[in-house]
Design a protein around this motif. Structure first.
Motif, PDB file in Angstrom:
ATOM      1  N   SER A  64      -9.481 -47.888   5.278  1.00 46.29           N
ATOM      2  CA  SER A  64      -8.597 -46.745   5.536  1.00 46.29           C
ATOM      3  C   SER A  64      -9.352 -45.468   5.875  1.00 46.29           C
ATOM      4  N   ARG A  70     -11.383 -38.448   4.854  1.00 43.58           N
ATOM      5  CA  ARG A  70     -10.006 -38.302   4.367  1.00 43.58           C
ATOM      6  C   ARG A  70      -9.844 -37.027   3.541  1.00 43.58           C
ATOM      7  N   PRO A  87      -5.660 -38.017  -0.522  1.00 46.09           N
ATOM      8  CA  PRO A  87      -6.515 -38.662   0.488  1.00 46.09           C
ATOM      9  C   PRO A  87      -6.508 -40.182   0.424  1.00 46.09           C
ATOM     10  N   ILE A  91      -3.243 -40.746   3.428  1.00 47.46           N
ATOM     11  CA  ILE A  91      -4.002 -40.511   4.658  1.00 47.46           C
ATOM     12  C   ILE A  91      -4.738 -41.788   5.040  1.00 47.46           C
ATOM     13  N   VAL A  93      -7.342 -43.196   8.362  1.00 44.99           N
ATOM     14  CA  VAL A  93      -8.070 -42.869   9.581  1.00 44.99           C
ATOM     15  C   VAL A  93      -7.795 -43.950  10.625  1.00 44.99           C
ATOM     16  N   TRP A 244      -5.850 -39.809  12.747  1.00 44.30           N
ATOM     17  CA  TRP A 244      -5.371 -40.108  11.398  1.00 44.30           C
ATOM     18  C   TRP A 244      -3.858 -40.030  11.320  1.00 44.30           C
TER      19      TRP A 244
END
Length: 381
Positions: A64, A70, A87, A91, A93, A244
């Motif tokens: 991720s 993040r 994060p 979130i 990426v 993201w």
């Protein structure tokens, strides 16, 4: 061979076709692409080179995104949205901002459900809705006082949608949504239960004091908004391919799964460069000033022609039909007679978009853009 309905109406960007026709001729004004000659943040280059040299980031994990990136994204989003995104849970990426769109659509829609977009809109959004098996539902932009405006009355008539997929500033038009526009979006989302998928790739590339409003700060939208971000445009880091997604924890659980199984992981080297860029200095303000100067040069050079001013972004549109031409014909004439590579908007919407040709000013300096009037005159002769 079996037919696949997802591909039945999907059309080419046409950017690559125009680019191929232009070839490598240095005399051609390259206004068909979305590259930029404005350099990326030096810190991003330095951090990326260091990562490559040391091998840091040469890993599949974590799927991720690297924690340092993040966390940097969460800090940036806090400034933009006023919200604290976890994060880890909120979130993920992605391999560029546009690559985030498909996982988000898969997480928010079922086949055949409606997704609301503007007409015109970025073809990478419009055509991905079709590839996801959802149904695009287009709300027109209208030209008023020389600028694009959202047709709020048409938007407010939307009665059924799984998601609204919007940009501000939006490609290719450069429209910037104001407070009343976002209030109408919130009303539609509340009535239909739709998510807002907000492509924030150009959020800070705004000209002439036009409003810069993040929808997460609008009443009723924070809990419904999924933000897609990118390093490509504001930070001029196109080749890094880092984007993201951030949003409410419930939907992000699905988005993270979709992203992981779509691309596994983005380049760790590039992620470290992106984290350095987000830590600043970013050079965004200086880049925006340069893009604004280029935009104003284009508008001045084409004064008297049916060009629509942009309130932000990297491009503006010329109305081919107002010149008595179809958009593909104007595109062909501009290249053959005027040595201008410009893309017809036939895949970037429907009734509205199809009559326009796009001029991208992000990769041509002002000195070259001052040739536009003479080149257009030659193309129209």
């Amino acid at each position: 061979m079996r037919n696949n309905s997802r591909f039945a109406q999907v059309r080419s960007f046409d950017i690559d076709r125009v680019a191929a026709a232009a070839g490598s001729d240095p005399d051609v004004l390259r206004m068909e692409n979305l590259d930029t000659d404005v350099p990326p943040p030096p810190a991003a280059v330095e951090a990326t080179v260091q990562a490559l040299t040391t091998g840091q980031g040469n890993s599949w994990l974590p799927f991720s995104g690297l924690p340092v990136l993040r966390e940097a994204i969460a800090a940036d989003l806090r400034l933009r949205t006023g919200l604290d995104f976890d994060p880890v849970r909120q979130i993920v990426v992605t391999s560029g901002g546009t690559s985030a769109v498909m996982p988000v659509l898969l997480a928010t829609t079922e086949p055949g459900e409606r997704v609301v977009l503007t007409d015109p809109t970025y073809a990478g959004l419009f055509q991905r809705v079709r590839l996801a098996g959802a149904q695009p539902s287009l709300v027109p932009l209208r030209v008023r006082d020389g600028l694009w405006r959202l047709d709020r009355d048409s938007l407010l008539r939307v009665s059924d949608a799984a998601a609204l997929l919007l940009m501000s500033p939006s490609m290719p038009s450069g429209v910037v949504l104001d407070q009343e526009d976002w209030a109408a979006v919130a009303q539609v989302c509340e009535r239909t239960g739709a998510y807002l998928i907000y492509d924030a790739a150009m959020e800070r590339i705004v000209f002439d004091g036009h409003p810069r409003i993040n929808p997460c700060r609008v009443d009723g939208l924070a809990e419904r908004t999924i933000v897609i971000g990118s390093m490509s445009k504001e930070y001029r880091m196109i080749g890094w391919r880092i984007g993201w997604v951030a949003g409410p924890p419930d939907i992000m659980a699905r988005v993270i799964v979709a992203v992981t199984y779509n691309t596994t992981v983005s380049s760790g080297f590039a992620q470290l460069g992106a984290a350095a860029a987000l830590a600043g200095p970013s050079g965004v303000e200086e880049a925006v000033a340069e893009y604004q100067l280029r935009h104003h040069t284009v508008i001045r050079e084409l004064d008297g022609l049916p060009v629509v001013r942009a309130a932000g972004g990297w491009s503006c549109l010329v109305d081919a039909e107002a010149l008595g031409l179809a958009a593909p014909e104007l595109s062909a004439r501009l290249l053959a007679r005027g040595r201008i590579a410009a893309t017809p908007m036939t895949a970037w919407g429907e009734a509205v978009a199809g009559r326009y040709v796009r001029l991208v000013y992000s990769n041509e300096p002002v000195k070259r853009l001052t040739e536009l009037r003479d080149r257009f005159t030659a193309a129209l002769a």
